[in-house]
Design a protein around this motif. Structure first.
Motif, PDB file in Angstrom:
ATOM      1  N   ALA A  31      13.381  -3.578 -12.456  1.00  0.00           N
ATOM      2  CA  ALA A  31      13.268  -3.961 -11.051  1.00  0.00           C
ATOM      3  C   ALA A  31      12.323  -5.147 -10.919  1.00  0.00           C
ATOM      4  CB  ALA A  31      12.743  -2.780 -10.247  1.00  0.00           C
ATOM      5  N   ALA A  32      12.463  -5.858  -9.836  1.00  0.00           N
ATOM      6  CA  ALA A  32      11.552  -6.969  -9.556  1.00  0.00           C
ATOM      7  C   ALA A  32      10.133  -6.415  -9.436  1.00  0.00           C
ATOM      8  CB  ALA A  32      11.962  -7.648  -8.257  1.00  0.00           C
ATOM      9  N   PRO A  33       9.142  -7.230  -9.755  1.00  0.00           N
ATOM     10  CA  PRO A  33       7.771  -6.742  -9.670  1.00  0.00           C
ATOM     11  C   PRO A  33       7.432  -6.309  -8.249  1.00  0.00           C
ATOM     12  CG  PRO A  33       7.824  -9.103 -10.166  1.00  0.00           C
ATOM     13  CD  PRO A  33       9.229  -8.609 -10.167  1.00  0.00           C
ATOM     14  N   ALA A  34       6.622  -5.271  -8.138  1.00  0.00           N
ATOM     15  CA  ALA A  34       6.234  -4.733  -6.850  1.00  0.00           C
ATOM     16  C   ALA A  34       5.300  -5.698  -6.125  1.00  0.00           C
ATOM     17  CB  ALA A  34       5.555  -3.386  -7.048  1.00  0.00           C
ATOM     18  N   VAL A  35       5.307  -5.603  -4.817  1.00  0.00           N
ATOM     19  CA  VAL A  35       4.407  -6.394  -3.981  1.00  0.00           C
ATOM     20  C   VAL A  35       3.001  -5.829  -4.151  1.00  0.00           C
ATOM     21  CG1 VAL A  35       3.880  -6.988  -1.583  1.00  0.00           C
ATOM     22  CG2 VAL A  35       6.252  -6.914  -2.355  1.00  0.00           C
ATOM     23  N   ALA A  36       2.024  -6.701  -4.202  1.00  0.00           N
ATOM     24  CA  ALA A  36       0.632  -6.275  -4.372  1.00  0.00           C
ATOM     25  C   ALA A  36       0.206  -5.365  -3.225  1.00  0.00           C
ATOM     26  CB  ALA A  36      -0.281  -7.494  -4.441  1.00  0.00           C
ATOM     27  N   ASP A  37      -0.616  -4.367  -3.549  1.00  0.00           N
ATOM     28  CA  ASP A  37      -1.120  -3.440  -2.533  1.00  0.00           C
ATOM     29  C   ASP A  37      -1.803  -4.163  -1.384  1.00  0.00           C
ATOM     30  OD1 ASP A  37      -0.180  -1.131  -3.720  1.00  0.00           O
ATOM     31  OD2 ASP A  37      -2.073  -0.633  -4.699  1.00  0.00           O
ATOM     32  N   THR A  38      -2.505  -5.233  -1.691  1.00  0.00           N
ATOM     33  CA  THR A  38      -3.223  -5.955  -0.640  1.00  0.00           C
ATOM     34  C   THR A  38      -2.269  -6.562   0.383  1.00  0.00           C
ATOM     35  OG1 THR A  38      -3.325  -7.945  -2.010  1.00  0.00           O
ATOM     36  CG2 THR A  38      -5.233  -6.480  -2.080  1.00  0.00           C
ATOM     37  N   VAL A  39      -1.072  -6.943  -0.055  1.00  0.00           N
ATOM     38  CA  VAL A  39      -0.083  -7.493   0.881  1.00  0.00           C
ATOM     39  C   VAL A  39       0.379  -6.391   1.832  1.00  0.00           C
ATOM     40  CG1 VAL A  39       2.218  -8.540   1.093  1.00  0.00           C
ATOM     41  CG2 VAL A  39       0.646  -9.311  -0.691  1.00  0.00           C
ATOM     42  N   TRP A  40       0.675  -5.203   1.286  1.00  0.00           N
ATOM     43  CA  TRP A  40       1.086  -4.094   2.147  1.00  0.00           C
ATOM     44  C   TRP A  40      -0.043  -3.716   3.105  1.00  0.00           C
ATOM     45  CZ3 TRP A  40       5.869  -4.205   2.523  1.00  0.00           C
ATOM     46  CH2 TRP A  40       6.751  -4.262   1.437  1.00  0.00           C
ATOM     47  N   ALA A  44       0.239  -3.786   7.074  1.00  0.00           N
ATOM     48  CA  ALA A  44      -0.068  -2.591   7.865  1.00  0.00           C
ATOM     49  C   ALA A  44      -1.160  -2.882   8.891  1.00  0.00           C
ATOM     50  CB  ALA A  44      -0.483  -1.440   6.955  1.00  0.00           C
ATOM     51  N   GLU A  45      -2.149  -3.677   8.516  1.00  0.00           N
ATOM     52  CA  GLU A  45      -3.213  -4.044   9.459  1.00  0.00           C
ATOM     53  C   GLU A  45      -2.613  -4.749  10.674  1.00  0.00           C
ATOM     54  OE1 GLU A  45      -6.759  -4.033  11.164  1.00  0.00           O
ATOM     55  OE2 GLU A  45      -6.409  -3.114   9.204  1.00  0.00           O
ATOM     56  N   CYS A  46      -1.661  -5.618  10.431  1.00  0.00           N
ATOM     57  CA  CYS A  46      -1.001  -6.343  11.517  1.00  0.00           C
ATOM     58  C   CYS A  46      -0.072  -5.425  12.317  1.00  0.00           C
ATOM     59  CB  CYS A  46      -0.213  -7.529  10.952  1.00  0.00           C
ATOM     60  SG  CYS A  46       0.711  -8.466  12.187  1.00  0.00           S
ATOM     61  N   ALA A  95       9.155   0.747   1.527  1.00  0.00           N
ATOM     62  CA  ALA A  95       9.087  -0.639   1.999  1.00  0.00           C
ATOM     63  C   ALA A  95       9.593  -1.609   0.939  1.00  0.00           C
ATOM     64  CB  ALA A  95       7.659  -0.990   2.412  1.00  0.00           C
ATOM     65  N   GLU A  96       9.358  -1.314  -0.323  1.00  0.00           N
ATOM     66  CA  GLU A  96       9.897  -2.161  -1.401  1.00  0.00           C
ATOM     67  C   GLU A  96      11.430  -2.204  -1.325  1.00  0.00           C
ATOM     68  OE1 GLU A  96       8.454  -4.006  -3.823  1.00  0.00           O
ATOM     69  OE2 GLU A  96       6.365  -3.371  -3.678  1.00  0.00           O
ATOM     70  N   GLU A  97      12.032  -1.070  -1.038  1.00  0.00           N
ATOM     71  CA  GLU A  97      13.494  -1.020  -0.917  1.00  0.00           C
ATOM     72  C   GLU A  97      13.953  -1.761   0.342  1.00  0.00           C
ATOM     73  OE1 GLU A  97      17.515  -0.281  -1.652  1.00  0.00           O
ATOM     74  OE2 GLU A  97      15.777  -0.372  -2.960  1.00  0.00           O
ATOM     75  N   ILE A  98      13.224  -1.599   1.439  1.00  0.00           N
ATOM     76  CA  ILE A  98      13.554  -2.331   2.670  1.00  0.00           C
ATOM     77  C   ILE A  98      13.453  -3.832   2.407  1.00  0.00           C
ATOM     78  CG2 ILE A  98      12.815  -2.818   5.036  1.00  0.00           C
ATOM     79  CD1 ILE A  98      11.840   0.158   5.124  1.00  0.00           C
ATOM     80  N   ILE A 114       0.993 -13.053   8.096  1.00  0.00           N
ATOM     81  CA  ILE A 114       0.247 -12.938   6.835  1.00  0.00           C
ATOM     82  C   ILE A 114       0.732 -13.920   5.769  1.00  0.00           C
ATOM     83  CG2 ILE A 114      -0.365 -10.533   7.304  1.00  0.00           C
ATOM     84  CD1 ILE A 114       1.678  -9.736   5.091  1.00  0.00           C
ATOM     85  N   GLY A 115       1.697 -14.771   6.135  1.00  0.00           N
ATOM     86  CA  GLY A 115       2.125 -15.837   5.237  1.00  0.00           C
ATOM     87  C   GLY A 115       3.222 -15.490   4.255  1.00  0.00           C
ATOM     88  N   MET A 116       3.949 -14.397   4.490  1.00  0.00           N
ATOM     89  CA  MET A 116       5.033 -14.041   3.575  1.00  0.00           C
ATOM     90  C   MET A 116       6.326 -14.772   3.915  1.00  0.00           C
ATOM     91  SD  MET A 116       3.252 -12.367   1.608  1.00  0.00           S
ATOM     92  CE  MET A 116       4.478 -12.015   0.370  1.00  0.00           C
ATOM     93  N   ILE A 117       6.440 -15.236   5.148  1.00  0.00           N
ATOM     94  CA  ILE A 117       7.523 -16.137   5.523  1.00  0.00           C
ATOM     95  C   ILE A 117       6.878 -17.276   6.290  1.00  0.00           C
ATOM     96  CG2 ILE A 117       9.516 -14.617   5.467  1.00  0.00           C
ATOM     97  CD1 ILE A 117       9.149 -13.897   8.307  1.00  0.00           C
ATOM     98  N   GLY A 118       7.432 -18.461   6.135  1.00  0.00           N
ATOM     99  CA  GLY A 118       6.793 -19.638   6.712  1.00  0.00           C
ATOM    100  C   GLY A 118       7.396 -20.049   8.019  1.00  0.00           C
ATOM    101  N   GLY A 119       6.740 -21.005   8.639  1.00  0.00           N
ATOM    102  CA  GLY A 119       7.249 -21.603   9.859  1.00  0.00           C
ATOM    103  C   GLY A 119       6.867 -20.821  11.083  1.00  0.00           C
ATOM    104  N   GLU A 120       7.209 -21.398  12.203  1.00  0.00           N
ATOM    105  CA  GLU A 120       6.924 -20.805  13.501  1.00  0.00           C
ATOM    106  C   GLU A 120       8.194 -20.185  14.059  1.00  0.00           C
ATOM    107  OE1 GLU A 120       3.923 -20.718  14.977  1.00  0.00           O
ATOM    108  OE2 GLU A 120       3.067 -21.698  13.225  1.00  0.00           O
ATOM    109  N   LEU A 121       8.017 -19.214  14.918  1.00  0.00           N
ATOM    110  CA  LEU A 121       9.172 -18.601  15.566  1.00  0.00           C
ATOM    111  C   LEU A 121       9.767 -19.528  16.623  1.00  0.00           C
ATOM    112  CD1 LEU A 121       7.939 -14.945  16.049  1.00  0.00           C
ATOM    113  CD2 LEU A 121       9.681 -15.759  14.468  1.00  0.00           C
TER     114      LEU A 121
END
Length: 157
Positions: A31-40, A44-46, A95-98, A114-121
């Protein structure tokens, strides 16, 4: 082995070939490497103020504010009937599966924040430069007289 030695180069080349060649026959791909805990945690903080047991009555649950049908589709029911009833680790596993199914757009506002996708809405930023005056929609034509509306339509006599 010293850096740059023929043996080290050969090992690196072999590893690169194995990684690009895909799984060997009879073996499953990793499987692709898991997302770092700090990102999750940042997500979650947001999403929920970092409350992994969040149940605010808005129809989304847990630290990552997952909608129950999405939780079910991503295999969450193997852990709990709702995300807020699952552990943090179980929520991030789902969430990894989502993420695999929908990408970061599953969390459009907070993933952007948090910077995981760029640009403005909204509209993209315009390049900096001097403000230009608005140009009129149609240039004035002083050589053509203004024709009033006639019985056959606008500007027609």
């Amino acid at each position: 082995m010293p850096i740059g030695s023929p043996a080290r180069v050969l090992v690196a080349l072999a590893a690169a070939l194995l990684l690009t060649a895909g799984p060997l026959p009879g073996r499953q791909a990793r499987a692709a490497p898991a997302v770092a805990d700090t990102v999750w945690d940042d997500l979650a903080e947001c999403e929920s103020g970092g409350d992994w047991r969040a149940n605010t009555g808005n129809g989304y649950f847990g630290g990552l504010q997952i909608w129950p049908p999405t939780w079910e589709e991503a295999g969450g029911l193997r852990y709990a009937r709702r995300p807020d009833l699952a552990s943090r680790r179980q929520q991030t596993a789902v969430a990894e599966e989502i993420l695999r199914m929908q990408g970061w757009e599953a969390w459009p506002v907070c993933a952007r924040e948090i910077g995981m996708i760029g640009g403005e809405l909204d509209e993209p930023d315009q390049p900096d430069g001097p403000d230009q005056p608005d140009e009129p929609d149609e240039p004035a034509r002083p050589d053509v007289p203004d024709v009033p509306d006639g019985p056959d339509g606008p500007g027609v006599r």
